[in-house]
Design a protein around this motif. Structure first.
Motif, PDB file in Angstrom:
ATOM      1  N   CYS A 189      -0.347  -5.651  -1.269  1.00  0.00           N
ATOM      2  CA  CYS A 189      -0.734  -6.831  -2.041  1.00  0.00           C
ATOM      3  C   CYS A 189      -2.219  -7.101  -1.830  1.00  0.00           C
ATOM      4  O   CYS A 189      -2.728  -7.013  -0.723  1.00  0.00           O
ATOM      5  CB  CYS A 189       0.089  -8.043  -1.605  1.00  0.00           C
ATOM      6  SG  CYS A 189      -0.420  -9.562  -2.423  1.00  0.00           S
ATOM      7  N   MET A 190      -2.912  -7.421  -2.934  1.00  0.00           N
ATOM      8  CA  MET A 190      -4.350  -7.665  -2.863  1.00  0.00           C
ATOM      9  C   MET A 190      -4.663  -9.099  -2.416  1.00  0.00           C
ATOM     10  O   MET A 190      -5.804  -9.431  -2.172  1.00  0.00           O
ATOM     11  CB  MET A 190      -4.990  -7.420  -4.231  1.00  0.00           C
ATOM     12  CG  MET A 190      -4.789  -6.017  -4.786  1.00  0.00           C
ATOM     13  SD  MET A 190      -5.640  -4.742  -3.842  1.00  0.00           S
ATOM     14  CE  MET A 190      -7.347  -5.032  -4.309  1.00  0.00           C
ATOM     15  N   HIS A 191      -3.670  -9.936  -2.363  1.00  0.00           N
ATOM     16  CA  HIS A 191      -3.863 -11.345  -1.991  1.00  0.00           C
ATOM     17  C   HIS A 191      -5.005 -11.970  -2.795  1.00  0.00           C
ATOM     18  O   HIS A 191      -6.048 -12.352  -2.263  1.00  0.00           O
ATOM     19  CB  HIS A 191      -4.074 -11.477  -0.487  1.00  0.00           C
ATOM     20  CG  HIS A 191      -2.861 -11.049   0.283  1.00  0.00           C
ATOM     21  ND1 HIS A 191      -1.774 -11.866   0.451  1.00  0.00           N
ATOM     22  CD2 HIS A 191      -2.552  -9.872   0.857  1.00  0.00           C
ATOM     23  CE1 HIS A 191      -0.833 -11.196   1.131  1.00  0.00           C
ATOM     24  NE2 HIS A 191      -1.279  -9.987   1.384  1.00  0.00           N
ATOM     25  N   CYS A 192      -4.743 -12.045  -4.097  1.00  0.00           N
ATOM     26  CA  CYS A 192      -5.728 -12.571  -5.037  1.00  0.00           C
ATOM     27  C   CYS A 192      -6.149 -13.989  -4.652  1.00  0.00           C
ATOM     28  O   CYS A 192      -5.353 -14.754  -4.113  1.00  0.00           O
ATOM     29  CB  CYS A 192      -5.132 -12.609  -6.445  1.00  0.00           C
ATOM     30  SG  CYS A 192      -4.454 -11.042  -6.983  1.00  0.00           S
TER      31      CYS A 192
ATOM     32  N   LYS B 222       6.890  -7.978  -0.753  1.00  0.00           N
ATOM     33  CA  LYS B 222       5.512  -7.484  -0.772  1.00  0.00           C
ATOM     34  C   LYS B 222       4.837  -7.867   0.532  1.00  0.00           C
ATOM     35  O   LYS B 222       5.354  -8.689   1.299  1.00  0.00           O
ATOM     36  CB  LYS B 222       4.736  -8.072  -1.957  1.00  0.00           C
ATOM     37  CG  LYS B 222       4.506  -9.569  -1.832  1.00  0.00           C
ATOM     38  CD  LYS B 222       3.526 -10.048  -2.868  1.00  0.00           C
ATOM     39  CE  LYS B 222       2.986 -11.423  -2.510  1.00  0.00           C
ATOM     40  NZ  LYS B 222       2.120 -11.430  -1.327  1.00  0.00           N
TER      41      LYS B 222
ATOM     42  N   VAL C 288      -1.038 -14.662   0.148  1.00  0.00           N
ATOM     43  CA  VAL C 288      -0.035 -15.039  -0.850  1.00  0.00           C
ATOM     44  C   VAL C 288       1.349 -14.738  -0.270  1.00  0.00           C
ATOM     45  O   VAL C 288       1.637 -13.609   0.102  1.00  0.00           O
ATOM     46  CB  VAL C 288      -0.268 -14.272  -2.162  1.00  0.00           C
ATOM     47  CG1 VAL C 288       0.818 -14.589  -3.168  1.00  0.00           C
ATOM     48  CG2 VAL C 288      -1.637 -14.638  -2.717  1.00  0.00           C
TER      49      VAL C 288
ATOM     50  N   CYS D  19       1.788  -9.185 -12.143  1.00  0.00           N
ATOM     51  CA  CYS D  19       0.791  -8.713 -11.178  1.00  0.00           C
ATOM     52  C   CYS D  19      -0.006  -7.543 -11.739  1.00  0.00           C
ATOM     53  O   CYS D  19       0.566  -6.518 -12.088  1.00  0.00           O
ATOM     54  CB  CYS D  19       1.464  -8.299  -9.872  1.00  0.00           C
ATOM     55  SG  CYS D  19       0.327  -7.443  -8.755  1.00  0.00           S
ATOM     56  N   PRO D  20      -1.321  -7.679 -11.852  1.00  0.00           N
ATOM     57  CA  PRO D  20      -2.113  -6.594 -12.441  1.00  0.00           C
ATOM     58  C   PRO D  20      -2.179  -5.366 -11.538  1.00  0.00           C
ATOM     59  O   PRO D  20      -2.542  -4.286 -11.988  1.00  0.00           O
ATOM     60  CB  PRO D  20      -3.498  -7.224 -12.612  1.00  0.00           C
ATOM     61  CG  PRO D  20      -3.551  -8.316 -11.604  1.00  0.00           C
ATOM     62  CD  PRO D  20      -2.150  -8.823 -11.463  1.00  0.00           C
ATOM     63  N   TYR D  21      -1.853  -5.529 -10.260  1.00  0.00           N
ATOM     64  CA  TYR D  21      -1.916  -4.403  -9.322  1.00  0.00           C
ATOM     65  C   TYR D  21      -0.538  -3.784  -9.091  1.00  0.00           C
ATOM     66  O   TYR D  21      -0.397  -2.909  -8.245  1.00  0.00           O
ATOM     67  CB  TYR D  21      -2.515  -4.873  -7.992  1.00  0.00           C
ATOM     68  CG  TYR D  21      -3.848  -5.546  -8.141  1.00  0.00           C
ATOM     69  CD1 TYR D  21      -5.011  -4.795  -8.303  1.00  0.00           C
ATOM     70  CD2 TYR D  21      -3.963  -6.939  -8.141  1.00  0.00           C
ATOM     71  CE1 TYR D  21      -6.240  -5.408  -8.455  1.00  0.00           C
ATOM     72  CE2 TYR D  21      -5.192  -7.558  -8.291  1.00  0.00           C
ATOM     73  CZ  TYR D  21      -6.327  -6.793  -8.444  1.00  0.00           C
ATOM     74  OH  TYR D  21      -7.533  -7.406  -8.603  1.00  0.00           O
TER      75      TYR D  21
ATOM     76  N   PRO E 252      -3.982 -15.947  -7.859  1.00  0.00           N
ATOM     77  CA  PRO E 252      -3.027 -14.874  -8.170  1.00  0.00           C
ATOM     78  C   PRO E 252      -2.225 -15.103  -9.444  1.00  0.00           C
ATOM     79  O   PRO E 252      -1.741 -16.212  -9.703  1.00  0.00           O
ATOM     80  CB  PRO E 252      -2.069 -14.902  -6.960  1.00  0.00           C
ATOM     81  CG  PRO E 252      -2.611 -15.919  -6.006  1.00  0.00           C
ATOM     82  CD  PRO E 252      -3.524 -16.808  -6.773  1.00  0.00           C
ATOM     83  N   ALA E 253      -2.068 -14.017 -10.207  1.00  0.00           N
ATOM     84  CA  ALA E 253      -1.237 -14.069 -11.412  1.00  0.00           C
ATOM     85  C   ALA E 253       0.210 -14.361 -11.047  1.00  0.00           C
ATOM     86  O   ALA E 253       0.909 -15.110 -11.730  1.00  0.00           O
ATOM     87  CB  ALA E 253      -1.332 -12.746 -12.168  1.00  0.00           C
TER      88      ALA E 253
END
Ligand code: SF4
Ligand code: SF4
Lengths: 391, 311
Positions: free
Chosen positions: B115-118, B175, B140, B157-159, B121-122
């Motif tokens: 997880c990118m931990h936006c 995640k 997140v 999620c874009p990733y 986040p989306a």
């Protein structure tokens, strides 16, 4: 209640038992698939991490809700625009919409990973979430449809007091129904506005909600034609061609508007070239636009076609096909991810739900005053008597 | 989030009109945190040039979070092929098979995915019931007791990070949480929150080469940029992935090959929730616009109707 008895007689004579048997068999297969789904979890489907949403969301929910848009559209035509000549169509249409939404809600219970928690959106709110808005809208609109369809039961059992109340609030109820429908029909497209990098550019646009809304109105009207044609032959119930072809004459306007907004938007964002890039996506897009929009637009612009029941019916079917294909394109084939085709569990549940819907419709038509134009004298609009002051 | 008066008046225009307006009305970030706070949130840097692909991080994650091994056919080797309900971080290998020398340094790379931990986040914006959450500390996290399994987070999620327990009849979305704990069916699992205990994530601790570093986002970004400056041309586009992507992330990546080849999507700087927030603000506009329009039509038409009857 002369109405009811006439309807009941005529419909009982004409419903083919063979058809019903097939419907019951499909329903039973669906029940078997449901048992598999609930005992084994979603692993029994072809859904996977690479494809979290499939047939159930694309067809049962997305397409189903769009096809049921005839309910709010025709309610607007009859009650708000006061085109009372369409009154004979309103009850069957609202009934179909009701059944359609019940099935869409039912299919969500298959698709949710935790169906036992279906009520969570009431307790846990996320007002940023488009899905949250849709969950609420669908429940609210189901309540509206329940009120609108309650007349059938109240009339049958002659519950005059309740009936008077329901008729009195018809107009506000219809308006609230139109508002909620506008919100969630468009929001279904809004779900994908969040995903610019995953949705194919031919379908990704910030105005996807507008496209979903316009196409829902178009397909809702087309469904009125399709469903009236089918039920009039199945139940030997006469629907005037004049009415259906008039609805058919509105379709080119909606389809034209859709085409204009869709192509205009692609042109505006410089994506027109993608249509002809020769990829699978461009092929699917062309199929959707040509078969589902351009072709019926041309056909229904011709009075000779509109006035021919069979051709009118077939043209309307094209619109239905186009919108279903569009929802699949946006939701499945236009999304990043691995190849996906539904497996038998998914197909069987979907087919079972459709059979259930048809059986419910047959049951309602046989037992409730759905086809009101059997009345010797045309009924006044329900709210007429109750709301004399409104004019 | 407050809808200011100008927005409201704009949106209250009319039904479909307001929808069109709202759709084209992209406001900047709806970030729950000020950029100031985000600077101090803990971040992780992964540097492809230092990673030797030993997968110590992957196993440390497995051990700490007690996820189930994904054994290969003979049951001797834990060999997940992608993120899954049981694998929250994974080392993958990119290799340019077509290259003359696939083993040359520029033709292959490891990549750690999780997880990118936006920052905005989306998945958090998407979640119907608010089960995906941006914790006050930055990572997140996920409330397993709220989630009802609609899987919008996975689609959004874009990733392509959140994964589902497809084999379960009571599945959860899974995640990476940056080892910051998460709400499990049994309640809050505090023991799993390494951050609260003053430690970094298990994977960072396990990494033997320094390919993973951990610290306040501001400092980690500075560290990354220092590395880039010290060796011009060593890193792809001299850019830190995650600094600006979709509004920025706490997971940052330095790579010597193009990010897209590592499966990291090309994203603009705009936070994704800012795309859909206007749609929900449009609801009051729809209510007023459509409601008003319909009432007006009804009144006009029924008036005309009664007049017609009187004549
Ligand atoms: S990477 Fe995906 S799952 Fe992780 S915070 Fe961002 S949107 Fe959510
Ligand atoms: S699957 Fe769970 S966490 Fe993901 S959006 Fe739906 S409710 Fe939220």
């Amino acid at each position: 209640m002369a109405t009811t008895t006439t309807t009941m007689k005529s419909s009982k004579q004409t419903t083919l038992p063979v058809g019903s048997i097939i419907l019951w068999i499909i329903l039973l297969i669906g029940v078997a698939a449901a048992i598999v789904r609930y005992s084994q979890g979603l692993g029994s489907t072809n859904l996977a991490d690479s494809r979290p949403w499939g047939l159930w969301i694309a067809f049962d929910v997305m397409a189903g809700v769009a096809l049921a848009a005839g309910g709010f559209t025709l309610a607007a035509v009859v009650y708000i625009f006061r085109m009372k000549r369409f009154y004979p169509l309103i009850r069957p249409t609202l009934l179909t919409a009701y059944i359609g939404y019940l099935l869409a809600a039912g299919s969500i219970l298959f698709d949710l990973g935790r169906p036992d928690r279906f009520y969570h959106p009431f307790f846990y709110w996320n007002h940023h979430s488009v899905m949250f808005e849709i969950a609420w809208s669908v429940i609210l609109y189901l309540s509206i449809l329940t009120i609108e369809n309650s007349q059938l039961v109240l009339e049958k059992y002659q519950l005059k007091g309740m009936l008077r109340i329901v008729r009195k609030i018809t107009i506000p109820v219809v308006i609230v129904g139109i508002i909620i429908s506008t919100a969630h029909q468009s929001s279904l497209g809004g779900l994908f506005v969040l995903m610019p990098s995953q949705t194919h550019p031919l379908w990704y646009t910030p105005i996807l909600p507008v496209l979903f809304y316009i196409s829902a109105i178009a397909v809702g009207l087309a469904m009125v034609i399709v469903e009236s044609t089918l039920s009039s032959s199945a139940f030997n119930h006469h629907v005037e061609t004049r009415l259906l072809s008039e609805i058919g004459s509105w379709l080119p306007m909606m389809l034209g508007l859709y085409l204009l907004v869709n192509l205009g938007n692609l042109a505006f964002s410089g994506k027109l070239g993608l249509i002809f890039e020769g990829s699978l996506a461009s092929f699917m897009y062309l199929a959707e636009i040509i078969i589902g929009v351009v072709l019926p637009l041309i056909l229904l612009s011709m009075a000779s076609i509109r006035n021919d029941r069979t051709l009118l019916f077939r043209s309307a079917l094209l619109v239905v096909f186009g919108v279903i294909l569009n929802r699949f394109n946006v939701l499945v084939w236009g999304q990043n991810g691995a190849f996906y085709a539904p497996n038998w569990v998914e197909f069987a549940v979907t087919a079972g739900l459709i059979s259930l819907g048809i059986l419910l419709y047959i049951f309602a038509v046989k037992n409730l005053p759905v086809f009101t134009d059997h009345a010797p004298e045309p009924e006044p609009l329900p709210e007429e008597a109750a709301l004399p002051a409104a004019g | 989030m407050a809808v200011n008066r100008r927005d409201f008046l704009k949106l209250a225009g009319a039904g479909v009109g307001s929808l069109v307006l709202a759709a084209g009305h992209n406001q900047p970030a709806s970030a729950e945190f000020s950029p100031d706070e985000a600077r101090r949130h803990p971040a992780m840097l992964y540097d492809t040039t230092l990673c030797v692909g030993c997968r110590a991080c992957q196993n440390a994650c497995r051990n700490w979070n007690e996820t189930t091994q994904e054994l290969n056919a003979d049951g001797l080797y834990d060999m997940p092929e992608d993120l899954s309900g049981d694998t929250w971080t994974i080392i993958k290998l990119y290799e340019d098979e077509t290259a003359e020398d696939p083993d040359a340094i520029g033709n292959f790379s490891f990549i750690k995915r999780n997880c990118m931990h936006c920052l905005d986040p989306a998945c958090v914006s998407a979640c119907t019931v608010g089960a995906m959450q941006k914790s006050p500390e930055g990572p997140v996290i996920y409330d397993a007791n709220r989630c009802f399994g609609c899987r919008y987070c996975m689609v959004a999620c874009p990733y392509d990070v959140p994964r589902y327990q497809w084999g379960s009849t009571t599945p959860l979305v899974q995640k990476c949480t940056f080892c910051s704990g998460y709400v499990q069916p049994e309640g809050v699992v505090d023991g799993k929150n390494r951050l609260a205990q003053g430690m970094g994530p298990a994977c960072v601790e396990a990494c033997p080469t320094g390919a993973l570093s951990w610290g306040p986002r501001e400092e980690i970004l500075e560290k990354a940029h220092t590395r880039v400056k010290a060796a011009p041309g060593k890193y792809y586009e001299d850019r830190v992935y995650g600094e600006h992507e979709a509004g920025g992330t706490l997971q940052l990546v330095l790579s010597h090959v193009p990010f897209a080849k590592l499966g990291l999507p090309t994203l603009g700087p705009q936070p994704l929730p800012s795309l859909t927030d206007p749609l929900n603000w449009a609801v009051p506009g729809i209510i007023l616009g459509v409601g008003g329009l319909m009432s007006a039509i009804y009144v006009t038409r029924s008036h005309a109707e009664h007049k017609g009857e009187e004549d």
